[in-house]
Write an enzyme that holds these catalytic residues in place. Structure first.
Site, PDB file in Angstrom:
ATOM      1  N   SER A  83     -23.047  97.867 -23.353  1.00 34.92           N
ATOM      2  CA  SER A  83     -24.504  97.849 -23.377  1.00 34.92           C
ATOM      3  C   SER A  83     -25.062  97.996 -21.979  1.00 34.92           C
ATOM      4  O   SER A  83     -24.443  97.550 -21.000  1.00 34.92           O
ATOM      5  CB  SER A  83     -24.934  96.507 -23.970  1.00 34.92           C
ATOM      6  N   LYS A  88     -20.199  91.292 -23.125  1.00 36.67           N
ATOM      7  CA  LYS A  88     -19.964  92.735 -22.896  1.00 36.67           C
ATOM      8  C   LYS A  88     -19.357  92.943 -21.508  1.00 36.67           C
ATOM      9  O   LYS A  88     -18.429  93.742 -21.324  1.00 36.67           O
ATOM     10  CB  LYS A  88     -21.275  93.513 -23.036  1.00 36.67           C
ATOM     11  N   TYR A 139     -24.582  86.808 -24.749  1.00 39.44           N
ATOM     12  CA  TYR A 139     -24.234  88.071 -25.406  1.00 39.44           C
ATOM     13  C   TYR A 139     -23.909  89.138 -24.358  1.00 39.44           C
ATOM     14  O   TYR A 139     -22.858  89.801 -24.409  1.00 39.44           O
ATOM     15  CB  TYR A 139     -25.384  88.555 -26.309  1.00 39.44           C
TER      16      TYR A 139
END
Ligand code: NAD
Ligand code: UFG
Length: 336
Positions: free
Chosen positions: A124, A153, A149
Site C-alpha cells: 500500500s 504492510k 495496519y
C-alpha cells in the site's frame, strides 16, 4: 500457468481473478470469508464463464496450506488475504499483526517447503508514511506508518525482502496500491464493505443510494487546491490488470521488484463528490468535519516504473470509476 490467489473472494482479489481467467491462467482461490462471501466467487464464474478450484481456508493454517500445495501444481501466489481497516487496526493491533504478518509468514513457509518461490504481494501507498513528498517514488524511504495496519504492510515488505536475500531463487513482487475504487463494468462484482464504510468512495456510494444520510468531509483546510485531501484513485480493473502484468514478469524471472500502482493524478474529496454526482445524477449531501487523525494532505504516485518495466498504465479515469461504482451500488444496494 496456475496461480494461487489468497483473499480471492475479496474486492481486489475478485477483480483480479476475472482478469487472470480472461488472460488464460488457471487459478486456485483461497479465502476464509472473513470479509467476503461465496457470492463473489459465483459471479466471477458468471462473468468469465470459466470454472476454478476454491479452498475455504485460512492463511494461518499451515496444514491447510500444505494440503493445497500437495494437491495443486502452483506456479506463483498472488497474496491479497489481509485485514485492512485502518481504524480497527488501532483497536485490535494483535489481530492485525497475527493475521497479516503471521499469516504471510505461514504462507511463505508453505511456499518454501513446496518449492513455489514466486509471490506478488498487496502492499500500500501507506508505507510511504508521513515524511515523504509527492509524487511517491519506489526508491523513497518507507516506514513512519501511522497505524498498525500500515505497519503490517511495511513489516511484510521487509520480511519478503529478507526472504529474497536468503535465497535468490525467489521472485518477490511488491505492488503498492494507491486508492482503488470502481467496479467491474458488468455491475456484478464490486466493493462490498461490512457496516459503515471507512473509505471515501463506498461512503459516497451509500449516501447516493440512500443508505447513509450525509458524507463528512474530513478537513477543508489542507494545503491543497480546494483544501480537501487529495488522493490517487485508481480503477480496480486497472489495478487487477497490473497484477496480470506483474505475475507474467514474476513467472519469467527472480528478484525483488517494487511497483507503485496508481494513475499519477491527484483528485480531491470534493472533486470526487462532484464526479460522482455527475455519474449518478444524484446530489451528494455532505458537511465539512474535522480532519481525521493520521490523514495526510496529498498522496499520489509516480507511476513511471510500472509503465517502463511492466508496460502497464492505468487507462480508466475518474468519470468511469464513478460510473462503474454507481452501477454496482445501484444494482446491489445491500451488497452481495
Ligand atoms: P478485502 O477485505 O475485500 O479482501 C481481502 C480478502 O482476504 C477477504 O476476502 C478476506 O475474507 C480474506 N482474508 C482475510 N484474512 C484472511 C485469512 N487469514 N485467511 C484467508 N483469507 C483471509 O480487501 P481488498 O480491498 O480486496 O484488499 C486486498 C489486499 O489489498 C489486502 O491485502 C489489502 O490490505 C490491500 N490493499 C487494499 C487497499 C484498498 O484500499 N482496498 C489499498 C492498499 C492495499
Ligand atoms: N474522507 C472523507 N470522508 C470519509 C472518508 C474519507 O473526507 O468519510 C477523505 C479522507 O480524509 C482522505 C480521502 O477521503 O482525504 C480518502 O480517504 P480513504 O479513507 O478513502 O483512503 P485513505 O487514503 O485514507 O486510505 C486508503 C486505504 C488504506 C491505504 C491507502 C493507500 O484505506 O488502507 O488508501 O492505498 F493504505
Amino acid at each position: 500457468m496456475s496461480i494461487l490467489v489468497t483473499g480471492g473472494a475479496g474486492y481486489i482479489g475478485s477483480h483480479t481473478c476475472v482478469e487472470l481467467l480472461n488472460a488464460g491462467y488457471d487459478i486456485i482461490v483461497l479465502d476464509n470469508f472473513y470479509n467476503s462471501n461465496r457470492e463473489s466467487l459465483k459471479r466471477i464464474k458468471e462473468i468469465t464463464n470459466k470454472d476454478f478450484k476454491f479452498y475455504e481456508a485460512d492463511i494461518r493454517d499451515k496444514k491447510a496450506l500444505e494440503e493445497i500445495f500437495k494437491n495443486e501444481k502452483i506456479d506463483a501466489v498472488i497474496h491479497f488475504a489481509a485485514l485492512k481497516a485502518v481504524g480497527e487496526s488501532c483497536v485490535k493491533p494483535l489481530e492485525y499483526y497475527e493475521n497479516n504478518v503471521g499469516g504471510t509468514i505461514t504462507l511463505c513457509q508453505a511456499m518454501k517447503e513446496a518449492g513455489c518461490k514466486k509471490i506478488v504481494f498487496s502492499s500500500s501507498a501507506t508505507v510511504y508514511g508521513m515524511n515523504n513528498h509527492v509524487p511517491f517514488v519506489e526508491t523513497m524511504t518507507t516506514g513512519g506508518t501511522t497505524n498498525p495496519y500500515g505497519t503490517t504492510k511495511y513489516f511484510i515488505e521487509r520480511i519478503l525482502m529478507d526472504i529474497y536475500d536468503s535465497d535468490n531463487d525467489w521472485n518477490i513482487t511488491i505492488l503498492r496500491y494507491f486508492n482503488p475504487i470502481g467496479a467491474h463494468e458488468s455491475g456484478r462484482i464490486g466493493e462490498n464493505p461490512n457496516g459503515i464504510p471507512n473509505n471515501l468512495m463506498p461512503y459516497i456510494a451509500q449516501v447516493a443510494v440512500g443508505k447513509l444520510e450525509c458524507l463528512s468531509v474530513f478537513g477543508d483546510n489542507y494545503d491543497t487546491p480546494d483544501g480537501t485531501g487529495v488522493r490517487d484513485y485508481i480503477h480496480v480493473v486497472d489495478l487487477a490488470i497490473g497484477h496480470i502484468k506483474a505475475v507474467a514478469k514474476a513467472l519469467e524471472s527472480s528478484g525483488v521488484n517494487v511497483y507503485n500502482l496508481g494513475t499519477g493524478v491527484g483528485c480531491s474529496v470534493l472533486e470526487l463528490v462532484k464526479a460522482f454526482e455527475k455519474a449518478s445524477g444524484i446530489k451528494i449531501n455532505y458537511k465539512i468535519a474535522p480532519r481525521r487523525d493520521g490523514d495526510i494532505a496529498t498522496c499520489y504516485a509516480d507511476a513511471s516504473k510500472a509503465r517502463n518495466e511492466l508496460g502497464w498504465i492505468a487507462q480508466r479515469g475518474i468519470d468511469e470509476m464513478c460510473e462503474d461504482t454507481w452501477r454496482f451500488q445501484k444494482n446491489n444496494p445491500n451488497g452481495y
